[in-house]
Write a protein that holds these residues in place. Structure first.
Motif, PDB file in Angstrom:
ATOM      1  N   CYS A  49       1.035  -1.210   0.007  1.00 25.00           N
ATOM      2  CA  CYS A  49      -0.179  -0.068   0.046  1.00 25.00           C
ATOM      3  C   CYS A  49       0.887   1.280   0.125  1.00 25.00           C
ATOM      4  N   ASP A  50       0.501   2.404  -0.809  1.00 24.40           N
ATOM      5  CA  ASP A  50       1.138   3.221  -1.040  1.00 24.40           C
ATOM      6  C   ASP A  50       0.397   4.645  -0.876  1.00 24.40           C
ATOM      7  N   ILE A  51       0.689   5.749  -0.672  1.00 16.42           N
ATOM      8  CA  ILE A  51       0.010   7.049  -0.766  1.00 16.42           C
ATOM      9  C   ILE A  51      -0.279   7.335  -2.252  1.00 16.42           C
ATOM     10  N   GLY A  52      -1.498   7.160  -2.482  1.00 19.05           N
ATOM     11  CA  GLY A  52      -1.693   7.416  -4.007  1.00 19.05           C
ATOM     12  C   GLY A  52      -2.298   5.961  -4.685  1.00 19.05           C
ATOM     13  N   GLY A  53      -2.329   4.981  -3.911  1.00 22.46           N
ATOM     14  CA  GLY A  53      -2.805   3.624  -4.488  1.00 22.46           C
ATOM     15  C   GLY A  53      -2.271   2.509  -4.037  1.00 22.46           C
ATOM     16  N   VAL A  54      -1.829   1.755  -4.676  1.00 19.43           N
ATOM     17  CA  VAL A  54      -0.879   0.440  -4.417  1.00 19.43           C
ATOM     18  C   VAL A  54       0.040   0.151  -5.334  1.00 19.43           C
ATOM     19  N   ARG A  55       1.158  -0.791  -4.846  1.00 15.55           N
ATOM     20  CA  ARG A  55       2.429  -0.810  -5.738  1.00 15.55           C
ATOM     21  C   ARG A  55       2.351  -1.839  -6.620  1.00 15.55           C
ATOM     22  N   LYS A  56       1.703  -2.900  -6.460  1.00 21.53           N
ATOM     23  CA  LYS A  56       1.649  -3.994  -7.351  1.00 21.53           C
ATOM     24  C   LYS A  56       0.329  -4.324  -7.753  1.00 21.53           C
TER      25      LYS A  56
END
Lengths: 359, 145
Positions: free
Chosen positions: A152-159
């Motif tokens: 989980c990342d700020i702005g969406g997801v990484r994968k």
């Protein structure tokens, strides 16, 4: 009235992997009072926002607790995204929901195993954990990590998860449902298991409300409270109803969690059926300025995130109110009047996560 | 693992870890990894244990607990620090209530890094610890004879 004895429980105790200390005041075999002492795992994570910037802190937030790691990261990201008014892509919201529900599934299975261990049913413990490994395999295949996977990342997801893998996950859910039914049969219908859980540690609806219980603990006492109904991430587009029981004893709490597992599998399948195509992340620039509250439903209950930003890279304040912390007063209430032998089961029944509680 | 001569019993203590490593330690005992087939048991009693597995860093509050557990264990004994927090403090090293890795208070024999440490890595660490345990045993016998 018998003579009062004080028995120390913990911090190192065979039943509970985590350190919590309780002074159990007994009259013969009956607990009359439990005095908790916490602080063995306190690290001071909230203060760390002054040293790690708001993007680095995502990793720290995920390490508040290793069991509901994904949901902590998600709650933190949601708070920052709301402050920065970032709208994340729809596909990312669905992916977050899938991982969140998988986390709930793995957490509840872990708890079922520990409960079985607490009442001495070793093979049931092994069966629950065997089932849990399938969920961890999905995590590993989709993210690369088993328990903490920082996706989980700020702005969406990484994968992203490919269509094939999604189909495979749906297939695993179907087969797992059958296996889970077999295990849950033992928890729900086995007479010796029932004798350990039925009528043990009853928490009335009023007491649950007054003491501010959250999550399965509150739902087992008849309070219909589930933060997912607020519709964060993709929950607004899914069809589900909170699982509620009335009795408020250990049996009710077990049954709530078991039904929630079936619900999680259903939610994952619903997500896979309607997940839209598209981007998984938007670029986030600048620094947050403002404050926000988020409420996320974790396996253990509602977690509240409060973030206050001042326009610089570092947040002013982050406050996390975790579900176990909210459930400790309810636990102390149920401990009063129980037999000493039931103490481990009662402590486990709130699904304690001391690492969350103390941060 | 056919060279395991001794079936060590393990004492697991959660220092101030986030649970990530703890559930992986427990995962080692469950059917997929199943170290119990080699006689490795997770015991709750420090007097029964040969290997002390510590996850998480130490803080002022748990230093006496960790020391007490170590002292209660019978000789020879080995300490395994599981996870990056137990090794050096990891991501939490800068926190005000974290003193550092376990080696600040105990002589650590094997370090297992990782966040969270994988079960394979933990098992590997325990196997390495077994070698050290055997050496310590030989040394103790020599000293006594």
């Amino acid at each position: 009235m018998g003579k009062r004895t004080v028995i120390p429980f913990g911090p190192q105790h065979p039943v509970l992997p985590e350190p919590i200390h309780l002074d159990l005041v007994l009259e013969d075999e009956v607990v009359v009072e439990a005095i908790p002492r916490i602080g063995y795992i306190h690290r001071g994570l909230e203060k760390l926002v002054e040293k790690k910037d708001y993007q680095q802190y995502t990793y720290v937030a995920e390490r508040i607790c290793g069991i509901c790691s994904f949901m902590h990261g998600m709650g933190y990201c949601m708070a920052i995204e709301s402050i920065m008014e970032v709208k994340i892509p729809e596909r990312a919201e669905f992916l977050r929901t899938i991982w969140a529900e998988l986390s709930r599934l793995h957490s509840h299975l872990l708890w079922l195993g520990l409960l079985a261990d607490a009442f001495g049913f070793e093979s049931l413990f092994m069966q629950s954990w065997k089932l849990r490994e399938q969920v961890l395999d999905i995590f590993e295949e989709t993210t690369g990590g088993r328990v903490i996977f920082s996706v989980c990342d700020i702005g969406g997801v990484r994968k992203d998860i490919s269509a094939d893998t999604l189909k495979k996950i749906a297939g695993i859910m179907d087969s797992m449902e059958k296996e889970l039914k077999e295990i849950s049969e033992v928890f729900i219908n086995d007479s010796s298991v029932k004798s350990r859980t039925k009528g043990v540690g009853v928490l009335s609806k009023q007491a649950a409300f007054d003491l501010g219980a959250v999550g399965p603990m509150a739902r087992a006492s008849g309070i219909e409270m589930d933060m997912r109904t607020q519709g964060y991430a993709a929950y607004g587009k899914l069809n589900f109803k909170p699982v509620v029981e009335k009795k408020g004893d250990c049996y009710a709490r077990t049954s709530v969690r078991i039904n929630e597992m079936f619900q999680s599998m259903d939610l994952i399948k619903q997500c896979i059926a309607i997940i839209p195509e598209g981007d998984i992340k938007v670029k986030v620039t600048g620094n947050p300025n403002g404050e926000y509250f988020t409420r996320v439903e974790q396996p253990r209950g509602e977690v509240v995130y409060y973030a206050k930003a001042n326009g610089s890279k570092y947040l002013d304040r982050l406050r996390v109110r975790t579900p176990t912390f909210a459930n400790v007063p309810a636990l102390l209430e149920t401990l009063k009047g129980c037999a000493l032998a039931d103490v481990p089961i009662l402590i486990l029944t709130i699904d304690p996560c001391i690492s969350c509680t103390e941060r | 693992m056919n060279f395991v001569k001794k079936s060590p019993w393990i004492l697991h203590y959660d220092g101030s870890s986030c649970n990530g490593c703890d559930i992986e330690v427990l995962a080692c005992l469950t059917p997929l990894y199943d170290v119990e087939r080699f006689g490795i048991i997770n015991t709750g009693n420090p007097k029964h244990a040969d290997i002390l597995l510590i996850t998480g860093s130490v803080n002022e509050q748990n230093i006496p607990v960790v020391k007490q557990l170590y002292e209660q264990m019978a000789m020879p004994k080995v300490v395994v620090a599981v996870g990056i927090c137990a090794t050096s403090g990891g991501i939490f090293a800068e926190c005000y209530n974290v003193v550092g890795g376990v080696d600040k208070v105990l002589p650590v024999d094997v370090y297992v890094p990782g966040c969270a440490a994988r079960p394979e890595a933990i098992i590997d660490g325990v196997v390495k610890a077994l070698g050290i345990l055997e050496e310590k045993q030989k040394f103790a016998r020599k000293k006594n004879s």
